[in-house]
Scaffold this active site. Sequence first.
Site, mmCIF file in Angstrom:
data_model
loop_
_atom_site.group_PDB
_atom_site.id
_atom_site.type_symbol
_atom_site.label_atom_id
_atom_site.label_comp_id
_atom_site.label_asym_id
_atom_site.label_seq_id
_atom_site.Cartn_x
_atom_site.Cartn_y
_atom_site.Cartn_z
ATOM 1 N N HIS A 15 0.840 -1.205 0.000
ATOM 2 C CA HIS A 15 0.000 0.000 0.000
ATOM 3 C C HIS A 15 0.875 1.255 0.000
ATOM 4 C CE1 HIS A 15 -2.894 -2.873 2.033
ATOM 5 N NE2 HIS A 15 -3.640 -2.400 1.056
ATOM 6 N N GLN A 40 -9.794 -7.553 -10.301
ATOM 7 C CA GLN A 40 -10.452 -6.368 -9.736
ATOM 8 C C GLN A 40 -10.067 -5.124 -10.547
ATOM 9 O OE1 GLN A 40 -10.725 -5.350 -5.385
ATOM 10 N NE2 GLN A 40 -8.974 -4.049 -5.821
HETATM 11 O O1 PAF Z 1 -8.531 -3.949 -3.010
HETATM 12 C C1 PAF Z 1 -9.147 -3.619 -1.978
HETATM 13 O O2 PAF Z 1 -8.577 -3.376 -0.902
HETATM 14 C C2 PAF Z 1 -10.671 -3.512 -2.027
HETATM 15 O O3 PAF Z 1 -11.219 -4.489 -2.842
HETATM 16 C C3 PAF Z 1 -11.164 -2.108 -2.442
HETATM 17 C C4 PAF Z 1 -10.759 -1.753 -3.862
HETATM 18 C C5 PAF Z 1 -10.606 -1.065 -1.472
HETATM 19 C C6 PAF Z 1 -12.698 -2.074 -2.375
HETATM 20 O O4 PAF Z 1 -13.161 -2.353 -1.095
#
Ligand code: PAF
Length: 292
Positions: free
Chosen positions: A38, A165
């Site tokens: 992150h 995603q």
């Molecule tokens: O990747 C993540 O942490 C989650 O899927 C997100 C994009 C924050 C949506 O809750």
Amino acid sequence: MTTVTVPALARSRSELHDLRGTGPVVFVPTMGALHEGHASLLRIARERAGGEGTVVLSIFVNPLQFGPDEDLDRYPRTFDDDLAIAATEGVDVVFAPTVAEMYPDGVPHEGVATEAVTVQPGPLGDLFEGASRPGHFRGVLTVVAKLFGLVRPDVAIFGEKDYQQLALIRRMVSDLCLGIDIVGAATDREPDGLARSSRNRYLDAVQRQQAATLSRALRAAQERAAYGVPAARWAAMGVIKAEPGVELDYLALTTTGLGELPDYPEPGTEGRILVAARVGTTRLIDNLPLQF
Ligand code: PAF
């Protein structure tokens, strides 16, 4: 000496008042439990925002993207540590709403009576992660659309670790004409190749060793890709089968857009290999690019 500025904290929609300064708003949505992966997204965000722009980090464990038997309750919550990382990485605003704030009429789970509008992914939402986790991508796209509406970013950054995603979010932004620049960031890895993930903290020492099998399998496939899809798949499966602690969910070799590949793609064609597996009770995913 570097100065660390404490980010502004917004807990509700109303506290998240107009962010728009003169520069771009660059957004990193997360579920918290922040790690070095992150932090690398936040560094990209800070760079894209420049001195004039605003970096917004959201921290929200979204119940709608968890299935009934999944780890919503035990999902790691490390809010104070997250704030410290946000401060170090130059985040301007942390948006950390409550569930009631995000879903004032209740969480619109499948089968629960609600009038809420949710975002239905197309067929890509039923493959791979979507097949193993029914409703997952409806939950992800719905919360990301809501967060986009609240934050109104110019740019949003997502990790390639959640490759499907990322593909679905790009598709939603394009199909719903949301006009947000979606940036995919390369997966951050531990020295032995394990993709950094908030769920890695569930692994004990033995499982942590076993988990590194996944990235080794993907690299083995990368090395064999020039010989075609069956050879690459065989190489990856060999590595996985040699580690009984890893229970495979799926291994898929696809086009970069997650479509079907012929067994012998034209030389130079790019593809992707995706894997999901359980190590103990922890479900892990990973992926890498392929070059045929
Ligand atoms: O990747 C993540 O942490 C989650 O899927 C997100 C994009 C924050 C949506 O809750």
